[in-house]
Write a protein that holds these residues in place. Structure first.
Motif, PDB file in Angstrom:
ATOM      1  N   VAL A  11      66.212 126.177  34.023  1.00 57.42           N
ATOM      2  CA  VAL A  11      66.199 125.536  32.703  1.00 57.42           C
ATOM      3  C   VAL A  11      65.289 126.299  31.748  1.00 57.42           C
ATOM      4  O   VAL A  11      65.624 126.498  30.576  1.00 57.42           O
ATOM      5  CB  VAL A  11      65.736 124.066  32.814  1.00 57.42           C
ATOM      6  CG1 VAL A  11      65.623 123.437  31.427  1.00 57.42           C
ATOM      7  CG2 VAL A  11      66.705 123.273  33.675  1.00 57.42           C
ATOM      8  N   ILE A  12      64.158 126.731  32.240  1.00 53.47           N
ATOM      9  CA  ILE A  12      63.231 127.491  31.398  1.00 53.47           C
ATOM     10  C   ILE A  12      63.896 128.750  30.859  1.00 53.47           C
ATOM     11  O   ILE A  12      63.848 129.040  29.659  1.00 53.47           O
ATOM     12  CB  ILE A  12      61.960 127.832  32.191  1.00 53.47           C
ATOM     13  CG1 ILE A  12      61.149 126.558  32.457  1.00 53.47           C
ATOM     14  CG2 ILE A  12      61.102 128.869  31.460  1.00 53.47           C
ATOM     15  CD1 ILE A  12      59.942 126.748  33.353  1.00 53.47           C
ATOM     16  N   SER A  13      64.541 129.496  31.718  1.00 47.97           N
ATOM     17  CA  SER A  13      65.182 130.749  31.296  1.00 47.97           C
ATOM     18  C   SER A  13      66.431 130.510  30.456  1.00 47.97           C
ATOM     19  O   SER A  13      66.863 131.405  29.718  1.00 47.97           O
ATOM     20  CB  SER A  13      65.534 131.595  32.518  1.00 47.97           C
ATOM     21  OG  SER A  13      66.461 130.909  33.350  1.00 47.97           O
ATOM     22  N   SER A  14      67.027 129.301  30.520  1.00 49.39           N
ATOM     23  CA  SER A  14      68.239 129.006  29.737  1.00 49.39           C
ATOM     24  C   SER A  14      67.969 128.980  28.237  1.00 49.39           C
ATOM     25  O   SER A  14      68.899 129.000  27.440  1.00 49.39           O
ATOM     26  CB  SER A  14      68.841 127.666  30.173  1.00 49.39           C
ATOM     27  OG  SER A  14      68.075 126.568  29.686  1.00 49.39           O
ATOM     28  N   GLN A  15      66.685 128.976  27.845  1.00 47.15           N
ATOM     29  CA  GLN A  15      66.355 129.008  26.416  1.00 47.15           C
ATOM     30  C   GLN A  15      66.674 130.374  25.830  1.00 47.15           C
ATOM     31  O   GLN A  15      66.753 130.525  24.605  1.00 47.15           O
ATOM     32  CB  GLN A  15      64.877 128.663  26.203  1.00 47.15           C
ATOM     33  CG  GLN A  15      64.383 127.437  26.964  1.00 47.15           C
ATOM     34  CD  GLN A  15      65.248 126.197  26.773  1.00 47.15           C
ATOM     35  OE1 GLN A  15      65.681 125.896  25.669  1.00 47.15           O
ATOM     36  NE2 GLN A  15      65.506 125.476  27.884  1.00 47.15           N
ATOM     37  N   GLY A  16      66.855 131.359  26.688  1.00 49.57           N
ATOM     38  CA  GLY A  16      67.347 132.676  26.288  1.00 49.57           C
ATOM     39  C   GLY A  16      66.512 133.382  25.243  1.00 49.57           C
ATOM     40  O   GLY A  16      65.279 133.368  25.288  1.00 49.57           O
ATOM     41  N   SER A  17      67.188 133.951  24.254  1.00 52.57           N
ATOM     42  CA  SER A  17      66.507 134.775  23.254  1.00 52.57           C
ATOM     43  C   SER A  17      65.623 133.969  22.316  1.00 52.57           C
ATOM     44  O   SER A  17      64.815 134.531  21.575  1.00 52.57           O
ATOM     45  CB  SER A  17      67.541 135.557  22.440  1.00 52.57           C
ATOM     46  OG  SER A  17      68.433 134.668  21.787  1.00 52.57           O
ATOM     47  N   SER A  18      65.731 132.620  22.340  1.00 53.34           N
ATOM     48  CA  SER A  18      64.875 131.784  21.490  1.00 53.34           C
ATOM     49  C   SER A  18      63.461 131.662  22.051  1.00 53.34           C
ATOM     50  O   SER A  18      62.506 131.408  21.315  1.00 53.34           O
ATOM     51  CB  SER A  18      65.472 130.378  21.341  1.00 53.34           C
ATOM     52  OG  SER A  18      66.692 130.419  20.645  1.00 53.34           O
ATOM     53  N   LEU A  19      63.317 131.837  23.340  1.00 58.78           N
ATOM     54  CA  LEU A  19      62.035 131.614  23.999  1.00 58.78           C
ATOM     55  C   LEU A  19      61.013 132.671  23.588  1.00 58.78           C
ATOM     56  O   LEU A  19      61.238 133.878  23.751  1.00 58.78           O
ATOM     57  CB  LEU A  19      62.230 131.632  25.517  1.00 58.78           C
ATOM     58  CG  LEU A  19      61.098 131.044  26.364  1.00 58.78           C
ATOM     59  CD1 LEU A  19      60.818 129.605  25.986  1.00 58.78           C
ATOM     60  CD2 LEU A  19      61.432 131.154  27.849  1.00 58.78           C
ATOM     61  N   LEU A  20      59.881 132.210  23.061  1.00 57.68           N
ATOM     62  CA  LEU A  20      58.843 133.111  22.588  1.00 57.68           C
ATOM     63  C   LEU A  20      57.588 133.084  23.454  1.00 57.68           C
ATOM     64  O   LEU A  20      56.931 134.111  23.618  1.00 57.68           O
ATOM     65  CB  LEU A  20      58.456 132.765  21.141  1.00 57.68           C
ATOM     66  CG  LEU A  20      59.562 132.848  20.091  1.00 57.68           C
ATOM     67  CD1 LEU A  20      59.030 132.474  18.718  1.00 57.68           C
ATOM     68  CD2 LEU A  20      60.175 134.243  20.062  1.00 57.68           C
ATOM     69  N   SER A  21      57.233 131.914  23.999  1.00 58.88           N
ATOM     70  CA  SER A  21      56.026 131.849  24.826  1.00 58.88           C
ATOM     71  C   SER A  21      56.215 130.895  25.995  1.00 58.88           C
ATOM     72  O   SER A  21      56.838 129.843  25.855  1.00 58.88           O
ATOM     73  CB  SER A  21      54.817 131.415  23.988  1.00 58.88           C
ATOM     74  OG  SER A  21      54.913 130.060  23.606  1.00 58.88           O
ATOM     75  N   VAL A  22      55.651 131.270  27.142  1.00 61.48           N
ATOM     76  CA  VAL A  22      55.719 130.460  28.365  1.00 61.48           C
ATOM     77  C   VAL A  22      54.359 130.508  29.061  1.00 61.48           C
ATOM     78  O   VAL A  22      53.818 131.584  29.307  1.00 61.48           O
ATOM     79  CB  VAL A  22      56.790 130.976  29.345  1.00 61.48           C
ATOM     80  CG1 VAL A  22      56.817 130.096  30.598  1.00 61.48           C
ATOM     81  CG2 VAL A  22      58.157 130.986  28.700  1.00 61.48           C
ATOM     82  N   ASP A  23      53.828 129.321  29.351  1.00 61.12           N
ATOM     83  CA  ASP A  23      52.586 129.217  30.111  1.00 61.12           C
ATOM     84  C   ASP A  23      52.899 128.545  31.446  1.00 61.12           C
ATOM     85  O   ASP A  23      53.262 127.375  31.494  1.00 61.12           O
ATOM     86  CB  ASP A  23      51.554 128.399  29.327  1.00 61.12           C
ATOM     87  CG  ASP A  23      50.189 128.376  30.018  1.00 61.12           C
ATOM     88  OD1 ASP A  23      50.098 128.802  31.184  1.00 61.12           O
ATOM     89  OD2 ASP A  23      49.207 127.922  29.386  1.00 61.12           O
TER      90      ASP A  23
END
Length: 578
Positions: A126-138
């Motif tokens: 699910v985290i990776s499904s955000q695709g190119s929109s994802l800017l930051s992950v902690d």
């Protein structure tokens, strides 16, 4: 700040022993404390009755979160709304693996899941499904492994990744993120598996601005792979005992580096010499490194240096004349070094200095004359020195001084009269055994004080009458043992207090809690080593903001406090006995 029990003058605090957050792993280390975030949440404030009226959007999000199991997907909502729902679920720790599925393909930008319970590889789809929109992950403090990290490879626009305390993340995981060329910030704090060889995967991250490798014990020799990262501005190598002089040489080409932290490493004067070309360096933390005053010759080439920490190094007076060349410094930490009054003459030219820490140095009254010209000083630490009353008049002209620590010194009441003109003073630490009621009387002109520490002072009921002059106090500690219930009555009008420490006053009884019950802004209360009983706890019910309560060595049990917590003090999260 005074503790519940007696303290040793040379006591060394192990920050890793202090519990923080959910697991106690994700924390700010002691080597960063010298640099001395709160989030306001309208919906949560509304629930707690703070009086702030929530917006319609906040009410809607709150309602959605309450009925979260009714929703199968949020992919049709605008991204900003979905992001707020996600953030609220994380904040309230209501997010589960099942609920997370509703956020599949929602184009979220920020997933701040640091220290979140249950986070593992099974969440990564699910985290990776955000695709190119994802800017930051902690993902700090999680059980994420290299296998889970593989799924992030398609999130090409990622700018910030945090893997602090993820010990199942190895060199293989580094290889998986080596293609994320848009990364600006990357953190692997306290990772025991990343090696120097694995760091070769970082060499292609040409846009990296911030890299945190604090407490990574196997990276010696790996900094050579950073040579091409010329955009790097911040590098944290604190508490990496494997780092040596040889590791400093590759850093010489990082010409945009502004912040470098190498505390508790093996870097010596020789290693510091490789840093002379870092002309943009503004912060250098070398606490606990085996450097001597000879390194100051190299540091004198750093014309932009503003913050320098040489605490717990091998500094003596010899060679310290080079301090006079560091004229741009704003913060200088020399605590716990074998330096004496003689060094202070070399500091008198540092007219830009705003913070000076001389904690536990061999400084006395004689040297304070050289501080008189440091008119921009805002913070001065003289704790555990030989400073006494006769030298304090040299500080009387420091009208910008906001914080002064004189704990464990030999000052007496007569010296405190010389501080009466420091109208900008906000924080004053007088944990000193020779201070009495007369000393407190001499300070009554300092009406702007917000923090007053009299932990070891000999203040009696009579002396507490002078507290009426300090209406702005938010933090007060009087722990010398001379107070009774009568003296505590003089605290009742200090309604701005958020922290109150009256420990070690063995004559206090439940009557004191009646007085304290009116201080409804209190967040922290310590009345240890007193005659407080379980029956007196009922008086604490009005203290709805209380988060910390310490009643050690009282006639109170942990079960008594737990009962109070469950019925009347819902915000209480830290209490003793426990």
């Amino acid at each position: 700040m005074g503790g519940a029990c007696s303290r040793k003058r040379d006591q060394w605090v192990d920050d890793d022993s202090i519990p923080r957050g959910a697991s106690g792993r994700y924390c700010k280390t002691g080597s960063s404390k010298w640099l001395g975030k709160s989030l306001s949440r309208a919906s949560s404030d509304a629930k707690q009755g703070t009086g702030k009226c929530p917006s319609l959007m906040e009410l809607c999000i709150c309602r959605i979160c309450e009925d979260i199991y009714k929703y199968k997907t949020f992919s049709m909502l605008p991204r900003d709304i979905t992001q707020q729902i996600f953030d609220e679920l994380v904040y309230s720790q209501c997010l589960t693996k099942v609920i997370l599925e509703a956020f599949q393909d929602c184009d979220l930008q920020d997933l701040n899941l640091g220290e979140y319970p249950g986070l593992s590889d099974s969440w990564m789809d699910v985290i990776s499904s955000q695709g190119s929109s994802l800017l930051s992950v902690d993902l700090s403090g999680s059980d994420i492994t290299d296998f889970g990290v593989i799924l992030l490879k398609d999130c090409k626009n990622l700018q910030a990744l945090n893997f602090n305390y993820c010990n199942q993340f190895t060199d293989h995981g580094l290889e998986q993120i080596s293609g994320l060329s848009n990364l600006i910030s990357l953190s692997f704090r306290r990772n025991n598996t990343i090696t120097a060889q694995g760091m070769s995967a970082l060499s292609g991250l040409n846009n990296l601005v911030k890299l945190d490798l604090e407490r990574c014990p196997k990276i010696h020799g790996g900094l050579v792979h950073l040579k091409g990262l010329t955009k790097l501005q911040s590098l944290n190598l604190n508490c990496c005992s494997c780092i040596t002089d040889a590791d400093m040489k590759p850093l010489a080409g990082l010409i945009n580096l502004k912040d470098l932290q190498i505390s508790s490493s093996k870097v010596t004067d020789c290693g510091v010499s490789y840093l002379k070309a870092l002309h943009k360096l503004t912060l250098l933390n070398m606490e606990g490194c085996p450097v001597t005053a000879s390194c100051l010759e190299s540091l004198s080439a750093l014309g932009s240096l503003l913050y320098l920490n040489l605490s717990r190094c091998y500094l003596t007076d010899d060679g310290c004349n080079k301090f006079s060349t560091l004229q741009t410094l704003k913060v200088l930490n020399l605590g716990f070094n074998e330096i004496s009054d003689g060094i202070l003459v070399h500091l008198k030219g540092l007219t830009s200095l705003e913070t000076l820490n001389l904690d536990s140095c061999e400084i006395g009254d004689k040297g304070l004359v050289y501080l008189a010209g440091l008119k921009r000083l805002k913070c001065l630490e003289l704790s555990d020195t030989e400073v006494g009353s006769s030298g304090l008049h040299h500080l009387s002209g420091l009208h910008n001084l906001e914080s002064l620590n004189l704990s464990f010194t030999v000052i007496s009441d007569s010296g405190l009269r010389k501080l009466s003109g420091l109208s900008s003073l906000r924080s004053l630490n007088l944990d000193a055994g020779k201070v009495t009621d007369a000393g407190l009387a001499a300070l009554t002109s300092l009406t702007g004080l917000t923090h007053l520490d009299l932990f070891g002072a000999r203040i009696t009921d009579s002396g507490t009458n002078y507290l009426r002059y300090f209406k702005n106090l938010r933090s007060l500690e009087i722990c010398g043992g001379g107070l009774t219930d009568t003296g505590v009555k003089n605290i009742k009008d200090l309604t701005s207090l958020t922290l109150l420490n009256l420990s070690q006053n063995s004559h206090l009884t439940d009557k004191s809690l009646i007085t304290i019950s009116g201080l409804t802004s209190l967040v922290s209360l310590n009345v240890s080593n007193s005659r407080i009983t379980s029956a007196g706890l009922q008086h604490l019910k009005p203290l709805k903001k209380l988060k910390s309560l310490t009643l050690e060595s009282c006639l109170v049990t942990a079960d008594d406090i737990k009962k109070l917590q469950s019925t009347d003090l819902p915000n209480l999260v830290n209490y003793r006995p426990e």
